[in-house]
Design a protein around this motif. Structure first.
Motif, PDB file in Angstrom:
ATOM      1  N   ILE A   1       0.833  -1.210   0.000  1.00 43.55           N
ATOM      2  CA  ILE A   1       0.000   0.000   0.000  1.00 43.55           C
ATOM      3  C   ILE A   1       0.865   1.256   0.000  1.00 43.55           C
ATOM      4  O   ILE A   1       0.642   2.179  -0.805  1.00 43.55           O
ATOM      5  CB  ILE A   1      -0.973  -0.002   1.197  1.00 43.55           C
ATOM      6  CG1 ILE A   1      -2.006  -1.130   1.040  1.00 43.55           C
ATOM      7  CG2 ILE A   1      -1.665   1.356   1.344  1.00 43.55           C
ATOM      8  CD1 ILE A   1      -2.833  -1.392   2.287  1.00 43.55           C
ATOM      9  N   ILE A   2       1.852   1.321   0.884  1.00 39.55           N
ATOM     10  CA  ILE A   2       2.717   2.498   0.963  1.00 39.55           C
ATOM     11  C   ILE A   2       3.495   2.661  -0.345  1.00 39.55           C
ATOM     12  O   ILE A   2       3.619   3.769  -0.875  1.00 39.55           O
ATOM     13  CB  ILE A   2       3.687   2.405   2.159  1.00 39.55           C
ATOM     14  CG1 ILE A   2       2.922   2.289   3.482  1.00 39.55           C
ATOM     15  CG2 ILE A   2       4.647   3.598   2.179  1.00 39.55           C
ATOM     16  CD1 ILE A   2       2.162   3.490   3.909  1.00 39.55           C
TER      17      ILE A   2
ATOM     18  N   LYS B   1       2.625   1.731  -3.327  1.00 42.97           N
ATOM     19  CA  LYS B   1       1.704   2.188  -4.374  1.00 42.97           C
ATOM     20  C   LYS B   1       1.404   3.675  -4.235  1.00 42.97           C
ATOM     21  O   LYS B   1       1.381   4.405  -5.225  1.00 42.97           O
ATOM     22  CB  LYS B   1       0.411   1.381  -4.343  1.00 42.97           C
ATOM     23  CG  LYS B   1      -0.564   1.765  -5.436  1.00 42.97           C
ATOM     24  CD  LYS B   1      -1.556   0.698  -5.730  1.00 42.97           C
ATOM     25  CE  LYS B   1      -2.592   1.055  -6.761  1.00 42.97           C
ATOM     26  NZ  LYS B   1      -2.264   1.980  -7.795  1.00 42.97           N
ATOM     27  N   ILE B   2       1.202   4.137  -3.020  1.00 44.93           N
ATOM     28  CA  ILE B   2       0.928   5.560  -2.804  1.00 44.93           C
ATOM     29  C   ILE B   2       2.107   6.395  -3.297  1.00 44.93           C
ATOM     30  O   ILE B   2       1.928   7.377  -4.031  1.00 44.93           O
ATOM     31  CB  ILE B   2       0.653   5.858  -1.314  1.00 44.93           C
ATOM     32  CG1 ILE B   2      -0.603   5.148  -0.838  1.00 44.93           C
ATOM     33  CG2 ILE B   2       0.535   7.369  -1.088  1.00 44.93           C
ATOM     34  CD1 ILE B   2      -0.771   5.156   0.665  1.00 44.93           C
ATOM     35  N   ILE B   3       3.307   6.009  -2.896  1.00 46.42           N
ATOM     36  CA  ILE B   3       4.507   6.759  -3.290  1.00 46.42           C
ATOM     37  C   ILE B   3       4.659   6.744  -4.807  1.00 46.42           C
ATOM     38  O   ILE B   3       4.936   7.767  -5.431  1.00 46.42           O
ATOM     39  CB  ILE B   3       5.754   6.195  -2.591  1.00 46.42           C
ATOM     40  CG1 ILE B   3       5.697   6.510  -1.088  1.00 46.42           C
ATOM     41  CG2 ILE B   3       7.032   6.772  -3.210  1.00 46.42           C
ATOM     42  CD1 ILE B   3       6.758   5.829  -0.269  1.00 46.42           C
TER      43      ILE B   3
ATOM     44  N   ASP C   1       2.249   6.155  -7.170  1.00 50.30           N
ATOM     45  CA  ASP C   1       1.142   6.834  -7.840  1.00 50.30           C
ATOM     46  C   ASP C   1       1.256   8.355  -7.769  1.00 50.30           C
ATOM     47  O   ASP C   1       0.934   9.051  -8.725  1.00 50.30           O
ATOM     48  CB  ASP C   1      -0.199   6.404  -7.258  1.00 50.30           C
ATOM     49  CG  ASP C   1      -0.587   4.985  -7.655  1.00 50.30           C
ATOM     50  OD1 ASP C   1       0.109   4.390  -8.504  1.00 50.30           O
ATOM     51  OD2 ASP C   1      -1.581   4.475  -7.101  1.00 50.30           O
ATOM     52  N   GLU C   2       1.694   8.852  -6.633  1.00 49.66           N
ATOM     53  CA  GLU C   2       1.744  10.299  -6.455  1.00 49.66           C
ATOM     54  C   GLU C   2       2.960  10.928  -7.109  1.00 49.66           C
ATOM     55  O   GLU C   2       2.985  12.129  -7.342  1.00 49.66           O
ATOM     56  CB  GLU C   2       1.710  10.649  -4.967  1.00 49.66           C
ATOM     57  CG  GLU C   2       0.381  10.318  -4.336  1.00 49.66           C
ATOM     58  CD  GLU C   2       0.269  10.817  -2.916  1.00 49.66           C
ATOM     59  OE1 GLU C   2       1.218  11.434  -2.401  1.00 49.66           O
ATOM     60  OE2 GLU C   2      -0.787  10.593  -2.316  1.00 49.66           O
TER      61      GLU C   2
ATOM     62  N   ARG D   1       4.142  13.270   6.434  1.00 54.05           N
ATOM     63  CA  ARG D   1       2.913  12.781   5.805  1.00 54.05           C
ATOM     64  C   ARG D   1       2.428  11.469   6.413  1.00 54.05           C
ATOM     65  O   ARG D   1       1.521  10.835   5.874  1.00 54.05           O
ATOM     66  CB  ARG D   1       3.160  12.576   4.305  1.00 54.05           C
ATOM     67  CG  ARG D   1       3.601  13.802   3.541  1.00 54.05           C
ATOM     68  CD  ARG D   1       2.502  14.602   3.016  1.00 54.05           C
ATOM     69  NE  ARG D   1       1.690  13.752   2.151  1.00 54.05           N
ATOM     70  CZ  ARG D   1       0.605  14.148   1.540  1.00 54.05           C
ATOM     71  NH1 ARG D   1       0.220  15.369   1.664  1.00 54.05           N
ATOM     72  NH2 ARG D   1      -0.095  13.341   0.793  1.00 54.05           N
TER      73      ARG D   1
ATOM     74  N   TYR E   1      -1.301  11.014   6.733  1.00 53.51           N
ATOM     75  CA  TYR E   1      -1.955  10.755   5.453  1.00 53.51           C
ATOM     76  C   TYR E   1      -1.868   9.271   5.102  1.00 53.51           C
ATOM     77  O   TYR E   1      -2.871   8.643   4.758  1.00 53.51           O
ATOM     78  CB  TYR E   1      -1.295  11.623   4.372  1.00 53.51           C
ATOM     79  CG  TYR E   1      -1.691  11.259   2.971  1.00 53.51           C
ATOM     80  CD1 TYR E   1      -2.967  11.539   2.488  1.00 53.51           C
ATOM     81  CD2 TYR E   1      -0.785  10.649   2.113  1.00 53.51           C
ATOM     82  CE1 TYR E   1      -3.326  11.214   1.187  1.00 53.51           C
ATOM     83  CE2 TYR E   1      -1.135  10.321   0.815  1.00 53.51           C
ATOM     84  CZ  TYR E   1      -2.410  10.606   0.361  1.00 53.51           C
ATOM     85  OH  TYR E   1      -2.757  10.276  -0.922  1.00 53.51           O
ATOM     86  N   PHE E   2      -0.670   8.715   5.207  1.00 50.61           N
ATOM     87  CA  PHE E   2      -0.493   7.289   4.935  1.00 50.61           C
ATOM     88  C   PHE E   2      -1.331   6.452   5.897  1.00 50.61           C
ATOM     89  O   PHE E   2      -1.917   5.440   5.521  1.00 50.61           O
ATOM     90  CB  PHE E   2       0.981   6.883   5.050  1.00 50.61           C
ATOM     91  CG  PHE E   2       1.838   7.432   3.955  1.00 50.61           C
ATOM     92  CD1 PHE E   2       1.768   6.913   2.673  1.00 50.61           C
ATOM     93  CD2 PHE E   2       2.743   8.444   4.193  1.00 50.61           C
ATOM     94  CE1 PHE E   2       2.566   7.406   1.654  1.00 50.61           C
ATOM     95  CE2 PHE E   2       3.549   8.941   3.185  1.00 50.61           C
ATOM     96  CZ  PHE E   2       3.451   8.427   1.905  1.00 50.61           C
TER      97      PHE E   2
ATOM     98  N   ILE F   1      -5.018   6.241   4.841  1.00 48.04           N
ATOM     99  CA  ILE F   1      -5.221   5.311   3.725  1.00 48.04           C
ATOM    100  C   ILE F   1      -5.132   3.871   4.202  1.00 48.04           C
ATOM    101  O   ILE F   1      -5.942   3.024   3.822  1.00 48.04           O
ATOM    102  CB  ILE F   1      -4.231   5.603   2.585  1.00 48.04           C
ATOM    103  CG1 ILE F   1      -4.568   6.958   1.963  1.00 48.04           C
ATOM    104  CG2 ILE F   1      -4.268   4.491   1.530  1.00 48.04           C
ATOM    105  CD1 ILE F   1      -3.600   7.441   0.931  1.00 48.04           C
TER     106      ILE F   1
ATOM    107  N   LYS G   1      -7.798   0.672   3.915  1.00 45.17           N
ATOM    108  CA  LYS G   1      -7.478  -0.490   3.079  1.00 45.17           C
ATOM    109  C   LYS G   1      -7.181  -1.767   3.852  1.00 45.17           C
ATOM    110  O   LYS G   1      -7.345  -2.858   3.320  1.00 45.17           O
ATOM    111  CB  LYS G   1      -6.308  -0.160   2.157  1.00 45.17           C
ATOM    112  CG  LYS G   1      -6.677   0.897   1.137  1.00 45.17           C
ATOM    113  CD  LYS G   1      -5.613   1.025   0.090  1.00 45.17           C
ATOM    114  CE  LYS G   1      -5.987   2.056  -0.932  1.00 45.17           C
ATOM    115  NZ  LYS G   1      -6.692   1.518  -2.057  1.00 45.17           N
TER     116      LYS G   1
END
Length: 104
Positions: free
Chosen positions: A15-16, A18-20, A22-23, A68, A71-72, A75, A79
């Motif tokens: 998950i982490i 993917k966030i990094i 994607d952004e 952040r 924020y993580f 999410i 999830k």
């Protein structure tokens, strides 16, 4: 380490990462990888080890991720299907740097 703990570690890492990815926060300034996630036995904490290239940007990236963390965390709360989501602690994984120094 329990099977459950291993599954949580891997899911948090996915998950982490993917966030990094994607952004694309760091753009061409740094390549950031989540190398390992290690949760405590009670799943209260998760140490998220990151590798950064170029290494000189490591401190800046780590500071950004620490800022952040909330924020993580939000999410992950959405999830992960577990009672208590581990609190995140970002740490610099220096193994690649050390390995690079050994090869010289």
């Amino acid at each position: 380490m329990s099977l459950r703990q291993n599954k949580v570690n891997e899911r948090v890492r996915e998950i982490i990462s993917k966030i990094i990815s994607d952004e694309q926060v760091f753009g061409s300034q740094a390549l950031v990888s989540v190398t390992i996630v290690e949760t405590s036995e009670d799943l209260q904490w998760a140490d998220v080890l990151i590798s950064v290239f170029p290494f000189k940007n490591s401190e800046k990236v780590l500071k950004y991720l620490e800022n952040r963390a909330g924020y993580f965390q939000r999410i992950l709360n959405k999830k992960l299907n577990i009672h208590h989501t581990p609190k995140l602690r970002f740490k610099h994984d220096t193994r690649m740097e050390e390995w690079g120094n050994l090869s010289h």
